[in-house]
Design a protein around this motif. Structure first.
Motif, PDB file in Angstrom:
ATOM      1  N   UNK A 112       0.836  -1.208   0.000  1.00 45.90           N
ATOM      2  CA  UNK A 112       0.000   0.000   0.000  1.00 45.90           C
ATOM      3  C   UNK A 112       0.868   1.255   0.000  1.00 45.90           C
ATOM      4  N   UNK A 113       0.395   2.280  -0.661  1.00 43.55           N
ATOM      5  CA  UNK A 113       1.112   3.550  -0.754  1.00 43.55           C
ATOM      6  C   UNK A 113       0.302   4.603   0.003  1.00 43.55           C
ATOM      7  N   UNK A 114       0.957   5.282   0.936  1.00 49.43           N
ATOM      8  CA  UNK A 114       0.310   6.329   1.722  1.00 49.43           C
ATOM      9  C   UNK A 114       1.115   7.619   1.600  1.00 49.43           C
ATOM     10  N   UNK A 115       0.427   8.733   1.736  1.00 50.43           N
ATOM     11  CA  UNK A 115       1.083  10.043   1.695  1.00 50.43           C
ATOM     12  C   UNK A 115       1.203  10.595   3.107  1.00 50.43           C
ATOM     13  N   UNK A 116       2.365  11.146   3.422  1.00 50.72           N
ATOM     14  CA  UNK A 116       2.546  11.839   4.698  1.00 50.72           C
ATOM     15  C   UNK A 116       1.722  13.128   4.654  1.00 50.72           C
ATOM     16  N   UNK A 117       1.586  13.765   5.792  1.00 50.32           N
ATOM     17  CA  UNK A 117       0.886  15.041   5.827  1.00 50.32           C
ATOM     18  C   UNK A 117       1.533  16.067   4.920  1.00 50.32           C
ATOM     19  N   UNK A 118       2.856  16.085   4.917  1.00 49.96           N
ATOM     20  CA  UNK A 118       3.598  17.037   4.070  1.00 49.96           C
ATOM     21  C   UNK A 118       3.371  16.725   2.591  1.00 49.96           C
ATOM     22  N   UNK A 119       3.358  15.446   2.220  1.00 51.50           N
ATOM     23  CA  UNK A 119       3.134  15.062   0.823  1.00 51.50           C
ATOM     24  C   UNK A 119       1.713  15.414   0.376  1.00 51.50           C
ATOM     25  N   UNK A 120       0.743  15.264   1.269  1.00 49.14           N
ATOM     26  CA  UNK A 120      -0.629  15.669   0.935  1.00 49.14           C
ATOM     27  C   UNK A 120      -0.677  17.171   0.654  1.00 49.14           C
ATOM     28  N   UNK A 121       0.026  17.947   1.475  1.00 51.78           N
ATOM     29  CA  UNK A 121       0.110  19.388   1.238  1.00 51.78           C
ATOM     30  C   UNK A 121       0.783  19.710  -0.079  1.00 51.78           C
ATOM     31  N   UNK A 122       1.824  18.925  -0.417  1.00 54.09           N
ATOM     32  CA  UNK A 122       2.508  19.103  -1.702  1.00 54.09           C
ATOM     33  C   UNK A 122       1.547  18.858  -2.864  1.00 54.09           C
ATOM     34  N   UNK A 123       0.712  17.812  -2.747  1.00 54.77           N
ATOM     35  CA  UNK A 123      -0.252  17.506  -3.805  1.00 54.77           C
ATOM     36  C   UNK A 123      -1.209  18.683  -4.009  1.00 54.77           C
ATOM     37  N   UNK A 124      -1.702  19.236  -2.917  1.00 49.81           N
ATOM     38  CA  UNK A 124      -2.627  20.372  -3.010  1.00 49.81           C
ATOM     39  C   UNK A 124      -1.925  21.570  -3.634  1.00 49.81           C
TER      40      UNK A 124
END
Length: 109
Positions: A4-16
């Motif tokens: 499974x692939x998960x995004x860290x909080x920082x990576x989620x912010x990067x996506x946005x």
């Protein structure tokens, strides 16, 4: 079998942040398409994470980091990730054009 692939909080912010850039510089539709493409590409990492190159930096992190180039068209982004607890954790998604130096890049360890 894929991890499974998960995004860290920082990576989620990067996506946005990156999707907003696409919306501002292209269109909302282009931003949605960019996010869909990158999400599919990130999921693919789980099939063979060891096949991706090590993340090259002058910072000595206590864990092994790898990177994958993601995105569409000529504008590519680095997805920096690590394997932990039978999962892939994406820690950052950034473009060199965003002015982030790999020596100063904050990664969640």
């Amino acid at each position: 079998m894929s991890l499974p692939v998960e995004l860290s909080g920082r990576a989620k912010g990067d996506m946005v942040r990156n999707a907003v850039w696409w919306a501002d510089h292209h269109s909302v539709l282009a931003a949605i398409e960019w996010e869909e493409v990158v999400t599919r590409q990130l999921k693919q990492i789980g099939f063979a994470p060891e096949s991706y190159p090590f993340f090259q930096t002058t910072v000595d992190y206590p864990v092994q980091m790898r990177e994958a180039l993601v995105g569409k068209g000529r504008r590519k982004y680095r997805a920096v990730f690590r394997t932990e607890d039978a999962r892939i954790l994406i820690v950052r998604i950034f473009s060199g054009e965003q002015g982030e130096s790999t020596t100063e890049l904050e990664l969640e360890i």
